[in-house]
Design a protein around this motif. Structure first.
Motif, PDB file in Angstrom:
ATOM      1  N   ILE A 217      44.006  38.236  31.228  1.00 15.09           N
ATOM      2  CA  ILE A 217      42.723  38.280  31.920  1.00 15.09           C
ATOM      3  C   ILE A 217      41.591  37.895  30.963  1.00 15.09           C
ATOM      4  N   GLN A 218      41.789  38.171  29.685  1.00 12.03           N
ATOM      5  CA  GLN A 218      40.779  37.727  28.710  1.00 12.03           C
ATOM      6  C   GLN A 218      40.744  36.199  28.666  1.00 12.03           C
ATOM      7  N   ALA A 219      41.940  35.596  28.674  1.00 12.99           N
ATOM      8  CA  ALA A 219      42.017  34.128  28.669  1.00 12.99           C
ATOM      9  C   ALA A 219      41.392  33.572  29.945  1.00 12.99           C
ATOM     10  N   TYR A 220      41.657  34.248  31.062  1.00 13.19           N
ATOM     11  CA  TYR A 220      41.122  33.807  32.361  1.00 13.19           C
ATOM     12  C   TYR A 220      39.589  33.879  32.339  1.00 13.19           C
ATOM     13  N   ARG A 221      39.060  35.034  31.905  1.00 11.69           N
ATOM     14  CA  ARG A 221      37.599  35.216  31.881  1.00 11.69           C
ATOM     15  C   ARG A 221      36.922  34.147  31.019  1.00 11.69           C
ATOM     16  N   LYS A 222      37.570  33.885  29.865  1.00 13.55           N
ATOM     17  CA  LYS A 222      36.987  32.921  28.921  1.00 13.55           C
ATOM     18  C   LYS A 222      36.825  31.542  29.566  1.00 13.55           C
ATOM     19  N   ARG A 223      37.715  31.243  30.508  1.00 18.21           N
ATOM     20  CA  ARG A 223      37.706  29.916  31.129  1.00 18.21           C
ATOM     21  C   ARG A 223      37.068  29.902  32.513  1.00 18.21           C
ATOM     22  N   SER A 224      36.463  31.030  32.899  1.00 21.41           N
ATOM     23  CA  SER A 224      35.915  31.112  34.253  1.00 21.41           C
ATOM     24  C   SER A 224      34.712  30.192  34.443  1.00 21.41           C
ATOM     25  N   LEU A 225      34.733  29.513  35.564  1.00 22.06           N
ATOM     26  CA  LEU A 225      33.646  28.612  35.922  1.00 22.06           C
ATOM     27  C   LEU A 225      32.506  29.376  36.591  1.00 22.06           C
ATOM     28  N   VAL A 226      32.773  30.601  37.030  1.00 20.36           N
ATOM     29  CA  VAL A 226      31.769  31.307  37.830  1.00 20.36           C
ATOM     30  C   VAL A 226      31.040  32.421  37.093  1.00 20.36           C
ATOM     31  N   LEU A 227      31.652  33.006  36.066  1.00 20.54           N
ATOM     32  CA  LEU A 227      31.025  34.174  35.423  1.00 20.54           C
ATOM     33  C   LEU A 227      29.633  33.869  34.886  1.00 20.54           C
TER      34      LEU A 227
END
Ligand code: BTN
Length: 275
Positions: A217-227
């Protein structure tokens, strides 16, 4: 040389994929077929029949590729990567199993970045973008035990537009769909498939060994287009402006509306438009 000749040089094969697979994941059993209805549908049949975890069905083309929310997934031959991974996580609840999609999104995003050098952010929930166009979608399906409710098997289906189809994308996809590469890459599909599998398995095994692992989830957050971005949350026919504040370990999206109220959104019930 025609586009067809060029594309036929980047040929997907089980042997080719294995060349790039991490030795740690030698339990993975890729099988490549030329044309199927849907790799998810066929992998599900194999899973029902008892095939072991780690079976990966890949195809050059799908005649009935399936997407989320009952949509179809455009799957022409030679230009895409269509694959389904069979998993049998021991005693995972339905909630834990939803993490497989998050893991897959992080794995695909990282794999595209590693293999192509291009930024490949994730648009919540699980679409991967390159240059503002969707290049990958993920469909996870699972079966649960009638007695204990635990996951019997899960199928993680990943579809990547590796190249632009010779005749282009259908009209309805032209504004949103893109491809990973514009030019032929030697062994591009095999490298990309193996990199996705290596990265997926690393997150998956780490979660199997330690349920509290949050690497994925850390990897996912780092790559999020929306955050941190202003987004439009669509509920049926109505929409509201909001700011995307956070993504929790189960990939729920916390948003704050203009009036200060907050909502935690789960996948499937809304769509997001970046403003
Ligand atoms: C989506 O974008 O809505 C998800 C698309 C998932 C497509 C992949 S392609 C491989 C696998 N087989 C299918 O029929 N669907 C998934």
């Amino acid at each position: 040389m025609t586009t067809n000749d060029i594309l036929s040089k980047d040929i997907l094969s089980a042997e080719g994929i294995k060349t790039y697979l991490d030795i740690t994941y030698s339990q993975l059993q890729p099988e490549v077929r030329s044309i199927v209805t849907s790799t998810n549908t066929l992998a599900k049949e194999q899973a029902k029949a008892g095939i072991a975890e780690g079976y990966v069905l890949l195809a050059d083309a799908q005649t009935g590729g399936r997407g989320r929310l009952g949509r179809s997934f455009f799957s022409p031959s030679q230009t895409g990567l269509y694959m389904s991974i069979v998993l049998r996580p021991a005693q995972w609840t339905a909630q834990q199993t939803t993490r497989l999609t998050t893991i897959a999104a992080a794995a695909v995003s990282e794999a595209i970045e590693t293999v192509t050098g291009q930024h490949a952010p994730i648009k919540w929930v699980n679409d991967i973008f390159v240059d503002n166009k969707k290049v990958c979608g993920i469909l996870t399906e699972a079966s649960f035990g009638a007695q204990d409710g635990f996951t019997e098997y899960a199928i993680v289906g990943i579809g990547v537009n590796v190249y632009t189809p010779e005749d282009g994308f259908p009209t309805e996809l032209q504004a949103i769909a893109g491809a990973v590469w514009n030019t032929l890459q030697a062994n591009g599909k095999n490298r990309l498939a193996a990199e996705i599998l290596n990265r997926f398995m690393r997150y998956y095994t780490s979660l199997c060994n330690n349920d509290t692992s949050t690497d994925y989830i850390q990897a996912y957050r780092k790559r999020s287009l929306v955050l941190g971005k202003e987004i439009r949350v669509l509920h049926g026919d109505t929409s509201r402006m909001a700011v995307a504040l956070d993504i929790d370990d189960d990939c729920h999206l916390l948003v704050e509306y203009e009036d200060g109220t907050r909502e935690t959104l789960s996948s499937g019930e809304i769509s997001i438009r970046l403003t």
